[in-house]
Write a protein that holds these residues in place. Structure first.
Motif, short mmCIF file in Angstrom:
data_model
loop_
_atom_site.label_atom_id
_atom_site.label_comp_id
_atom_site.label_asym_id
_atom_site.label_seq_id
_atom_site.Cartn_x
_atom_site.Cartn_y
_atom_site.Cartn_z
N ALA A 91 27.13 -28.85 50.30
CA ALA A 91 25.66 -29.41 50.28
C ALA A 91 25.18 -29.81 51.57
CB ALA A 91 25.96 -31.01 49.56
N ALA A 92 25.96 -29.41 52.72
CA ALA A 92 25.41 -29.69 54.00
C ALA A 92 24.28 -28.94 54.08
CB ALA A 92 26.63 -29.43 54.82
N VAL A 93 24.42 -27.61 54.07
CA VAL A 93 23.02 -26.79 54.48
C VAL A 93 21.80 -27.12 53.84
CG1 VAL A 93 22.00 -24.48 54.38
CG2 VAL A 93 24.42 -24.68 55.15
N GLN A 94 21.94 -27.44 52.65
CA GLN A 94 20.67 -27.86 51.85
C GLN A 94 20.42 -29.43 52.25
OE1 GLN A 94 21.38 -27.95 47.57
NE2 GLN A 94 19.25 -28.57 46.98
N LEU A 95 21.22 -30.12 52.08
CA LEU A 95 20.75 -31.50 52.87
C LEU A 95 20.00 -31.66 54.17
CD1 LEU A 95 24.03 -33.55 51.99
CD2 LEU A 95 21.86 -33.83 50.87
N PHE A 96 20.38 -30.76 55.11
CA PHE A 96 19.70 -30.71 56.31
C PHE A 96 18.55 -29.96 56.42
CE2 PHE A 96 24.08 -31.57 57.82
CZ PHE A 96 23.85 -33.00 58.44
N GLN A 97 18.48 -28.82 55.49
CA GLN A 97 17.12 -28.26 55.26
C GLN A 97 16.24 -29.09 54.78
OE1 GLN A 97 18.14 -24.89 52.85
NE2 GLN A 97 18.49 -23.50 54.48
N LYS A 98 16.53 -30.17 53.88
CA LYS A 98 15.48 -31.05 53.38
C LYS A 98 15.14 -31.87 54.23
CE LYS A 98 17.34 -31.04 48.48
NZ LYS A 98 17.77 -31.67 47.66
N ARG A 99 15.59 -31.99 55.46
CA ARG A 99 15.26 -32.98 56.46
C ARG A 99 14.37 -32.40 57.49
NH1 ARG A 99 16.47 -38.43 57.03
NH2 ARG A 99 17.20 -39.02 54.94
N GLY A 100 14.27 -30.84 57.42
CA GLY A 100 13.51 -30.12 58.28
C GLY A 100 14.21 -29.42 59.31
N ILE A 101 15.57 -29.16 59.07
CA ILE A 101 16.49 -28.64 60.27
C ILE A 101 16.97 -27.40 59.28
CG2 ILE A 101 18.45 -28.81 61.63
CD1 ILE A 101 18.35 -31.80 61.34
N ALA A 102 16.34 -26.30 59.76
CA ALA A 102 16.52 -24.97 59.32
C ALA A 102 17.77 -24.42 59.48
CB ALA A 102 15.28 -24.00 59.61
N VAL A 103 19.06 -24.74 59.21
CA VAL A 103 20.41 -24.72 59.37
C VAL A 103 20.61 -23.58 58.12
CG1 VAL A 103 21.37 -26.13 60.93
CG2 VAL A 103 21.09 -26.54 58.21
N ASN A 104 21.27 -22.38 58.21
CA ASN A 104 21.52 -21.50 57.40
C ASN A 104 22.93 -21.16 57.35
OD1 ASN A 104 21.92 -19.87 59.61
ND2 ASN A 104 19.75 -19.27 59.37
N GLU A 105 23.90 -21.47 57.74
CA GLU A 105 25.29 -21.54 57.62
C GLU A 105 26.09 -22.44 58.16
OE1 GLU A 105 26.95 -18.73 61.26
OE2 GLU A 105 24.92 -17.83 60.47
N PHE A 106 27.47 -22.41 57.56
CA PHE A 106 28.46 -23.57 58.09
C PHE A 106 29.64 -22.69 58.41
CE2 PHE A 106 28.85 -23.62 53.54
CZ PHE A 106 30.16 -23.65 53.23
N HIS A 107 30.52 -23.48 59.32
CA HIS A 107 31.75 -23.01 59.34
C HIS A 107 32.68 -24.22 59.19
CE1 HIS A 107 30.03 -19.25 61.22
NE2 HIS A 107 29.14 -20.07 61.79
N GLY A 108 33.88 -24.03 58.76
CA GLY A 108 34.67 -25.01 58.51
C GLY A 108 35.80 -24.98 59.40
N ASP A 109 36.51 -26.09 59.59
CA ASP A 109 37.81 -26.38 60.25
C ASP A 109 37.87 -25.66 61.74
OD1 ASP A 109 38.80 -28.12 58.28
OD2 ASP A 109 39.33 -26.38 57.12
N LEU A 110 37.12 -25.65 62.48
CA LEU A 110 37.06 -25.17 63.69
C LEU A 110 37.96 -25.61 64.77
CD1 LEU A 110 33.34 -24.23 64.57
CD2 LEU A 110 35.03 -22.82 63.37
N SER A 111 38.87 -25.06 65.50
CA SER A 111 39.61 -25.73 66.83
C SER A 111 39.68 -24.87 67.72
CB SER A 111 41.00 -25.67 65.84
OG SER A 111 41.82 -26.18 66.85
N VAL A 112 39.34 -25.63 69.17
CA VAL A 112 39.28 -24.78 70.44
C VAL A 112 40.20 -25.44 71.32
CG1 VAL A 112 37.36 -25.72 70.93
CG2 VAL A 112 37.98 -23.44 71.91
N LYS A 113 40.75 -24.71 72.17
CA LYS A 113 41.46 -25.30 73.31
C LYS A 113 40.95 -24.72 74.75
CE LYS A 113 45.62 -27.04 70.91
NZ LYS A 113 47.26 -26.83 71.13
N ARG A 114 40.51 -25.46 75.60
CA ARG A 114 39.94 -24.92 77.02
C ARG A 114 40.11 -25.85 77.77
NH1 ARG A 114 36.28 -20.48 77.24
NH2 ARG A 114 35.90 -20.81 74.96
#
Length: 212
Positions: A91-114
């Protein structure tokens, strides 16, 4: 009546015999009381030992039940978190698109160490110049929001490929207390919650998200 020596000796003998009888009765009474006291002490010790045994057994059972309950709650919390996350993901992409934020993809469970720091992101919803970091909980708390704000502060530093995007934050929960939703709103975060079988954004149309 004249009392002679024989009468005196007879009286003394009777008195001595009476004293012996009194002493015998006293000894019997003392022995009886001692036996009763020893019996009472024995029963008290047995009752005390039995009470201690029952207390230890009850304590063991309660501890065992608490450990089992904590394990079940942990499993339930994980399942709820996964359930909420899998509801939010599609639902995330569609929810934010309805708020005028033109996101078009999502990534899940990202993890980084730096730089000796770690960053974990439940959901990252992005387009070429915007990114929304979504933190998902079964029951959202103010602490979760504060931790997510810290996550947003180090997002671009630990993931420099997003250094040029406008980063925003969102929090989602199956259970979102009203005061927690207000807190997230005031801190500039989108607040997502379950509504029936779907997920909605609780922020009104006047809301302007904070950018990092």
């Amino acid at each position: 009546m004249t009392t002679n020596a024989d009468d005196v000796w007879r009286l003394l003998a009777e008195l001595a015999e009476a004293q012996k009888e009194t002493e015998r009765q006293f000894q019997e009474t003392r022995q009886l009381l001692q036996r009763q006291s020893e019996e009472s002490d024995r029963r008290f010790r047995e009752q005390s030992e039995e009470s201690d045994r029952r207390f230890r057994e009850t304590e063991r059972i309660i501890k065992q039940q608490n450990e089992k309950l904590n394990q079940e709650l942990g499993k339930l919390g994980n399942r709820l978190g996964e359930f909420v996350e899998w509801q939010v993901r599609p639902a995330a992409v569609q929810l934010f698109q309805k708020r005028g934020i033109a996101v078009n993809e999502f990534h899940g469970d990202l993890s980084v160490k730096r730089f000796g720091e770690a960053l974990e992101i439940d959901l990252l919803v992005v387009n070429s110049d915007q990114a929304i970091l979504v933190e998902v909980k079964s029951k959202l708390s103010q602490t979760d929001i504060d931790e997510h704000l810290e996550r947003l502060e180090k997002f671009k530093r630990l993931m420099p490929r997003y250094s040029d995007v406008k980063a925003m934050g969102a929090v989602a929960g199956m259970v979102v207390p009203e005061e927690v939703a207000r807190y997230g709103y005031r801190r500039g975060l989108f607040v997502l919650a379950q509504s029936g079988d779907s997920v909605v954004i609780l922020n009104d149309d006047k809301f302007r998200p904070r950018q990092w």
